[in-house]
Design an enzyme around this catalytic site. Structure first.
Site, PDB file in Angstrom:
ATOM      1  CB  SER A   1     -20.630 -13.262  -0.209  1.00 43.79           C
ATOM      2  OG  SER A   1     -20.374 -12.300   0.804  1.00 43.79           O
ATOM      3  CG  HIS A  32     -19.311 -14.916   4.319  1.00 45.72           C
ATOM      4  ND1 HIS A  32     -18.086 -14.337   4.557  1.00 45.72           N
ATOM      5  CD2 HIS A  32     -19.876 -14.235   3.280  1.00 45.72           C
ATOM      6  CE1 HIS A  32     -17.911 -13.343   3.689  1.00 45.72           C
ATOM      7  NE2 HIS A  32     -18.978 -13.259   2.916  1.00 45.72           N
TER       8      HIS A  32
END
Length: 287
Positions: free
Chosen positions: A49, A266
Site C-alpha cells: 500500500s 501511510h
C-alpha cells in the site's frame, strides 16, 4: 398481522439485495484476479500500500478493487516524470510472497507483469510481512473493540521475518532481472512514520510503542538494504531520506492516526512525491 408480514418481506428483500451485491463484488474480484497482466510496460511497479498510493486520489483505472491502488501513488508520479508506460502491480495488503507467488485474493504474482520491454522496476514491500503498519494502528487505539476482540494484541515480530524479507527480495530482483535483462531495478524502503526518538501527541502512541515500531522500521530498512546489496539492485533509503518528515514533524510525509484525508500511517501526497523524486534522483546519479 399484515404489518408483520410486510416487515418480514422488507427484511427478506433487504437480505436478498445485500447478498446479491456481495455476490457481484466477489465475482468482480475473482474476474479481476484471473485477468492476465499487461507485460508490455516500460516501467513495472510492485509492492504494498505504501507504493499503491492508498487514499491518494482516484482509483487507478482497470486495477483490482482489493488493491486500493490510486493514481496518486509514487509509481504514477514517477512514470509521468520519466515519460514511461506504466504497469502498476502494487496492491494494498500484499507481502513479498504475493509478489513472488500470488495468492492475494485470487491475484497472481506481481512479477508476472514484467516483460522484456521493461526498463525500470521499482519495489517497495515488506511492511505487511512483519505487521509494521498494523502494529502502529493498533498501538494508536484506532481500531474498534470488535477488532481488539477478534485480532487481539499483535504478536511481537519474529526476527526471522526480516531474514525472510531479505531472501524474498533477492529472489524477486533475480526473477525480475531474468524477465527484463535491460531493466534498472530499484528497491525503495518505507518513509518513516516515527521521529528519530520518542513520540508526540500527533502519533497517539506511547514512547514504548514508538520505540518498538521504530525498531521494526529500522530492521525492515536494513533487510531491504541487504537485499539490494546481495542482488546488485539500486537502493533508495527512504527511511533515512524521510527521517525528518515523520508524523511529528512540521512537514510530514506520512499521515497520523486520524487524517482528514488519506489513510492512517501511510504516505500523504507530499510523501508519495518525495519517493518519486528520490528514485528519480537516484536513477540520475547512477547513470
Amino acid at each position: 398481522m399484515a404489518w408483520r408480514r410486510t416487515a418480514r418481506a422488507i427484511l427478506l428483500g433487504t437480505i436478498c439485495v445485500i447478498a446479491a451485491l456481495i455476490g457481484a463484488v466477489l465475482i468482480v474480484i475473482v474476474v479481476q484476479g484471473k485477468r492476465k497482466p499487461d507485460t508490455s510496460g516500460q516501467y513495472v511497479a510492485m509492492g504494498s500500500s505504501f507504493a499503491a498510493g492508498i487514499g491518494l486520489g482516484p482509483h487507478a483505472p482497470g486495477s483490482p478493487l482489493v488493491c486500493m491502488r490510486t493514481t496518486g501513488g509514487y509509481p504514477h508520479l514517477l512514470a509521468r516524470d520519466l515519460a514511461l508506460s506504466l504497469v502498476d502491480m502494487t496492491c494494498s495488503g500484499s507481502t513479498t510472497d504475493h509478489i513472488l507467488d500470488g495468492g492475494q485474493m485470487f491475484l497472481g504474482p506481481q512479477l508476472d507483469a514484467i516483460g522484456p520491454a521493461a526498463r525500470l522496476v521499482t519495489i517497495t514491500t515488506g511492511g505487511n510481512d512483519i505487521g509494521y503498519i498494523g502494529g502502529l494502528i493498533h498501538a494508536s487505539a484506532k481500531v474498534s473493540a470488535i477488532d481488539h476482540a477478534l485480532v487481539g494484541k499483535p504478536p511481537p515480530v519474529d526476527p526471522r521475518a526480516f531474514d525472510k524479507v531479505t531472501g524474498n527480495l533477492v529472489r524477486i530482483v533475480k526473477e525480475a532481472r531474468r524477465r527484463a535483462p535491460l531493466a534498472r531495478i530499484v528497491l525503495a524502503s518505507y518513509p518513516p512514520a516515527l521521529p528519530p526518538s520518542g513520540s508526540c501527541p500527533a502519533l497517539g502512541i506511547s514512547d514504548d510503542a514508538a520505540a518498538k515500531a521504530r525498531d521494526a522500521a529500522d530492521h525492515l530498512a536494513a533487510a531491504t538494504r541487504k537485499a539490494a546489496r546481495l542482488s546488485d539492485a539500486l537502493f533508495v533509503d527512504m527511511n533515512i531520506i524521510g527521517a525528518e518528515h515523520g508524523v511529528c514533524s512540521a512537514d510530514p510525509w506520512i499521515n497520523g492516526p486520524a487524517p482528514r484525508t488519506g489513510v492512517p500511517f501511510h504516505p500523504n501526497a507530499e510523501g508519495a512525491q518525495a519517493v518519486a523524486d528520490a528514485i528519480r534522483a537516484s536513477l540520475d546519479r547512477s547513470r
